[in-house]
Design a protein around this motif. Structure first.
Motif: not given
Length: 292
Positions: A260-267, A139-143, A128-129, A154-155
């Motif tokens: 697990r890796e936590i990432a900040l995502l944006w378009h 704006d942003f995802c924490l994934s 879904e994300m 992807c950061q």
């Protein structure tokens, strides 16, 4: 060609059902059908194969959908940029998470800096994300896991160990660490497949020779500790989601086999407002602090 025609086309293309699309748009089915028909006449080709009230995008429709999405995306970004310039102290951040355990602390810190900025948060599965990211609707995802894509930045912001939560009366409660293979006969409580941590855990366990047996699978990660405390099963809990509870013991997984890796995502092409940039700074500062 009218903007309204493109907006209606996008909804019909995504739902592929006239009745559901009309309900979503709050218009009559006849009005929606006429609008789509006029768009097809303007383009000179049919965009859908019709099967009763069901529609299926044909090759023309699939190709045009990509262009229409891009056009409406740019117009929406232009509107957002102008709103940001005219009212910098107000606005709404659109956020999505597959991992919500760190979000309350992050939002609390952000609200201290930007008390007038509102936020709308959705808890989503990974797929879904991905859909919302590609559409540029957030704006942003924490994934967790990170998501790769040509249009996605992807950061990685944190490497999060996954722990094993057991009730105090469990046979393993006197241990401080455990190997994964020792858990092959246990019963687990967890979230459903499709959530990043669940998929990661299942994959790693399978690689060491077993598939976890779940007695409960749900949509609310926060509920798992209550189920562990009630001795329904044990659970894999990320360290960032660990809560100090008298009746639960958290065990380290030996050899760091499970993280697990936590990432900040944006378009990449989405306009990033000043508030959004400040949110990203808050996220970076928060994870830098807990890393220390």
């Amino acid at each position: 060609m009218e903007l309204l025609q493109l907006e209606y086309f996008l909804v019909v293309a995504r739902l592929e059902h006239v009745t559901e699309a009309a309900r979503s748009l709050h218009v009559t089915q006849s009005s929606l059908s006429k609008t789509i028909q006029r768009l097809e006449e303007d383009l000179g080709v049919p965009l859908f194969d019709r099967i009763g009230r069901n529609l299926r995008l044909n090759e023309f429709g699939s190709r045009f959908l990509r262009r229409a999405e891009r056009a409406l995306f740019e117009l929406k970004q232009g509107k957002q940029e102008l709103n940001d310039l005219s009212s910098r102290e107000h606005g709404t951040l659109e956020l999505a998470v597959t991992t919500a355990s760190t979000l309350p602390n992050i939002l609390r810190e952000f609200r201290k800096k930007q008390p007038n900025i509102q936020f709308h948060v959705q808890m989503l599965t990974t797929q879904e994300m991905v859909t919302l990211l590609h559409r540029g609707e957030i704006d942003f995802c924490l994934s967790s896991p990170p998501i790769e894509g040509d249009d996605i930045e992807c950061q990685i912001v944190y490497i999060d160990p996954i722990l094993v939560a057991v009730p105090k009366g469990h046979r393993l409660a006197d241990r401080s660490s455990i190997s994964l293979t020792e858990l092959k006969d246990e019963w687990f409580v967890g979230v459903k497949r499709g959530y990043g941590t669940r998929d990661l855990v299942d994959s790693v366990c399978k690689s060491v020779g077993f598939v976890p047996k779940y007695v409960y699978e749900g949509d609310e990660p926060a509920r798992l500790t209550a189920l562990v405390e009630a001795e329904i099963g044990i659970a894999f809990i990320p360290s960032t989601a660990r809560y100090s509870q008298e009746h639960i013991k958290y065990l380290q997984v030996e050899n760091h086999e499970l993280v697990r890796e936590i990432a900040l995502l944006w378009h990449r092409s989405r306009y990033i407002s000043r508030a959004a940039m400040e949110f990203r700074e808050v996220v970076e500062e928060y994870f830098e602090a807990i890393s220390k």
